[in-house]
Design an enzyme around this catalytic site. Structure first.
Site, PDB file in Angstrom:
ATOM      1  N   LYS A  95      -6.343  -6.983 -19.362  1.00 23.69           N
ATOM      2  CA  LYS A  95      -7.129  -8.106 -19.899  1.00 23.69           C
ATOM      3  C   LYS A  95      -8.298  -8.582 -19.017  1.00 23.69           C
ATOM      4  O   LYS A  95      -9.311  -7.910 -18.958  1.00 23.69           O
ATOM      5  CB  LYS A  95      -6.172  -9.239 -20.243  1.00 23.69           C
ATOM      6  CG  LYS A  95      -5.019  -8.749 -21.171  1.00 23.69           C
ATOM      7  CD  LYS A  95      -4.795  -9.574 -22.368  1.00 23.69           C
ATOM      8  CE  LYS A  95      -3.654  -9.019 -23.218  1.00 23.69           C
ATOM      9  NZ  LYS A  95      -3.706  -9.364 -24.591  1.00 23.69           N
ATOM     10  N   ASP A 153       4.716  -9.176 -15.071  1.00 23.76           N
ATOM     11  CA  ASP A 153       3.695  -8.720 -16.016  1.00 23.76           C
ATOM     12  C   ASP A 153       2.581  -9.761 -16.081  1.00 23.76           C
ATOM     13  O   ASP A 153       2.679 -10.772 -16.760  1.00 23.76           O
ATOM     14  CB  ASP A 153       4.326  -8.486 -17.394  1.00 23.76           C
ATOM     15  CG  ASP A 153       3.321  -7.937 -18.398  1.00 23.76           C
ATOM     16  OD1 ASP A 153       2.123  -7.818 -18.033  1.00 23.76           O
ATOM     17  OD2 ASP A 153       3.718  -7.633 -19.537  1.00 23.76           O
ATOM     18  N   TYR A 207       6.319 -10.442 -24.317  1.00 19.61           N
ATOM     19  CA  TYR A 207       5.752  -9.231 -24.912  1.00 19.61           C
ATOM     20  C   TYR A 207       5.132  -8.408 -23.806  1.00 19.61           C
ATOM     21  O   TYR A 207       4.423  -8.947 -22.959  1.00 19.61           O
ATOM     22  CB  TYR A 207       4.698  -9.627 -25.953  1.00 19.61           C
ATOM     23  CG  TYR A 207       3.910  -8.470 -26.533  1.00 19.61           C
ATOM     24  CD1 TYR A 207       4.514  -7.558 -27.385  1.00 19.61           C
ATOM     25  CD2 TYR A 207       2.558  -8.304 -26.230  1.00 19.61           C
ATOM     26  CE1 TYR A 207       3.789  -6.492 -27.923  1.00 19.61           C
ATOM     27  CE2 TYR A 207       1.824  -7.251 -26.762  1.00 19.61           C
ATOM     28  CZ  TYR A 207       2.448  -6.353 -27.608  1.00 19.61           C
ATOM     29  OH  TYR A 207       1.727  -5.311 -28.130  1.00 19.61           O
TER      30      TYR A 207
HETATM   31  N1  PMP Z   1       1.823  -7.506 -21.388  1.00 23.13           N
HETATM   32  C1  PMP Z   1       1.480  -8.740 -21.777  1.00 23.13           C
HETATM   33  C2  PMP Z   1       2.035  -9.923 -21.046  1.00 23.13           C
HETATM   34  C3  PMP Z   1       0.602  -8.928 -22.855  1.00 23.13           C
HETATM   35  O1  PMP Z   1       0.283 -10.165 -23.237  1.00 23.13           O
HETATM   36  C4  PMP Z   1       0.085  -7.791 -23.515  1.00 23.13           C
HETATM   37  C5  PMP Z   1      -0.886  -7.918 -24.679  1.00 23.13           C
HETATM   38  N2  PMP Z   1      -0.962  -9.112 -25.310  1.00 23.13           N
HETATM   39  C6  PMP Z   1       0.468  -6.527 -23.078  1.00 23.13           C
HETATM   40  C7  PMP Z   1       1.334  -6.407 -22.005  1.00 23.13           C
HETATM   41  C8  PMP Z   1      -0.053  -5.278 -23.737  1.00 23.13           C
HETATM   42  O2  PMP Z   1      -1.382  -5.112 -23.411  1.00 23.13           O
HETATM   43  P1  PMP Z   1      -2.349  -4.174 -24.304  1.00 23.13           P
HETATM   44  O3  PMP Z   1      -2.519  -4.879 -25.602  1.00 23.13           O
HETATM   45  O4  PMP Z   1      -3.595  -4.079 -23.488  1.00 23.13           O
HETATM   46  O5  PMP Z   1      -1.678  -2.863 -24.455  1.00 23.13           O
END
Ligand code: PMP
Length: 434
Positions: free
Chosen positions: A274, A246, A144
């Site tokens: 995060k 990512d 994701y």
């Molecule tokens: N990339 C990864 C690997 C994630 O786990 C997440 C959110 N869980 C995101 C992108 C998206 O981040 P945000 O919710 O801050 O938009």
């Protein structure tokens, strides 16, 4: 659920009149009578509006690395906003945070700050497309990368809809994604060397980027097979494809330098959010100078809230603490203790269970052999997992109910919290029969 929820239920009825599903993110809706509303959180604990206290292993889906309401982070933010929060101008504090990120993350030579994980994967993808002059992107099933339209395929759909492993179907995770974008994404099973190799041999000249979560951080922490990340690295170099790692979940959590430090693999671009701000909104993407330098030279990137004093002040203290104190080592040690204890509980109950992931963010699967990818993980007993999590909540321990979401640890989780969690889990496993 058998916990007291009257106030949450009343709030849900009010909220559902003015907010779809009564929440501000679909993942926070757990059902009409079962959606909890939060009162406050501090350290490793979270209290709902009905006064139930939980040891929190959701940690806002990962940002909380030090603990909720960390006094030093809060103090830095409070002090910073006394001088204004947003300027449409760059502050020295932003430069300091960029310098710290570059110093801590092995593959990052230049960086831009932003606000959310969704934004930075979107920006990184544009930069990769601009740099290569190609349009397609490879992503892996079960990973994701945020809520924008480009990558929201084969994330949390049922793996049975993904088709043959030899010719996977990119399954959009929502209505509303333009058909035209389906053409630009190739979804592949994780840890499948053969299919990646074949796909690249056939289509490399169209592929701008391979975007990769270092482990399945949105599918129970399923780990990369030995050599898998190195293989992706090698293939990207061979074919001139931008390797985007990512690290939104893994960055500033698995190690000071994130997963790239742990696995020893240097991507071309990396994305962070995060844990970077311990719960305040801040994100970053960065990487090789040669690639990042296209920004401003024909490539647009920006945002009104980028570099806000709130997020940047939080990031500065968080990074200082992570850099100078044995915080991540402690988090990992507590995580290892929890993993080992859970394994013992499962073995003691005769459950076939695998624990996967990093001690600071791990998951487990029941009733299958160690899964290599989302397709294998999907055969695990998720109904049992859900009932087990319900039993854990009823006893004051809160991992996410969804088996895909890892258990997150933070520095505020004490040895005593881990012991309490293990005794709760022992009791929960005894109470819930498969
Ligand atoms: N990339 C990864 C690997 C994630 O786990 C997440 C959110 N869980 C995101 C992108 C998206 O981040 P945000 O919710 O801050 O938009």
């Amino acid at each position: 659920m058998k916990v007291k929820m009257e106030k949450s239920q009343a709030l849900w009825r009010r909220a559902a009149k003015v907010m779809p599903l009564g929440v501000n993110s679909n993942f926070r809706y757990w059902g009409e009578d079962q959606t909890p509303y939060v009162q406050r959180a501090e350290g490793a604990y979270l209290w709902d509006v009905d006064g139930n206290r939980y040891i929190d292993y959701r940690l806002a889906f990962g940002p909380i690395i030090l603990g909720h309401a960390h006094p030093k982070v809060n103090a830095a933010v409070a002090e910073a906003i006394g001088n204004g929060s947003l300027y449409a101008m760059t502050s020295e504090r932003e430069v300091r945070v960029a310098e710290k990120i570059v110093a801590m993350c092995p593959g990052v030579e230049m960086v831009r700050l932003s606000n959310t994980g969704t934004e930075v994967t979107m920006h990184a993808l544009r930069v990769a497309r601009a740099f290569t002059g190609r349009e397609k992107v490879i992503k892996f099933e079960g990973q994701y990368h945020g809520f924008h339209d480009y990558l929201l395929f084969s994330t949390y759909s049922e793996a049975s809809t993904y088709g043959s492993r030899r010719s996977p179907i990119p399954v959009p995770s929502t209505s509303g994604i333009p058909r035209a974008l389906h053409e630009l994404v190739i979804t592949l099973p994780w840890n499948d060397f053969e299919i990646l190799e074949e796909t690249l041999r056939r289509a490399w000249f169209d592929i701008a980027a391979i975007i990769v979560e270092p482990l399945l951080g949105n599918c129970a922490g399923v780990e990369p097979a030995p050599g898998w990340l190195e293989f992706i690295r090698k293939k990207c170099t061979e074919y001139g494809i931008v390797f985007i790692l990512d690290e939104v979940k893994t960055g500033f959590r698995m190690a000071r330098g994130g997963a790239q430090e742990v696995y020893g693999v240097i991507p071309d671009l990396a994305t962070y959010a995060k844990a970077l701000g311990n719960g305040y909104p801040i994100a970053a993407f960065g990487g090789k100078r040669e690639i990042m330098e296209v920004i401003g030279r024909g490539v647009a990137q920006g945002g009104t809230f980028s570099g806000s004093a709130v997020g940047v002040a939080a990031a500065e203290v968080t990074l200082d603490l992570l850099q100078n104190e044995p915080i991540l080592e402690t988090v990992a040690a507590r995580g290892r203790k929890l993993q080992a204890g859970l394994k013992q509980v499962f073995d003691g109950a005769g459950l076939q269970a695998n624990i996967h992931g990093h001690p600071a963010m791990f998951g487990f699967s029941v009733g299958i052999d160690m899964p290599k990818n989302q397709r294998e993980w999907a055969r695990s007993d998720r109904a049992y997992y859900l009932r087990l999590m319900e039993a854990a909540y009823e006893r004051g321990v809160m991992p996410d109910y969804d088996a895909r979401e890892p258990w997150f640890l933070c520095y505020a989780h004490s040895e005593a919290d881990i012991d309490e969690t293990l005794s709760v889990m022992e009791d929960a496993v005894r109470a819930v029969k498969r």
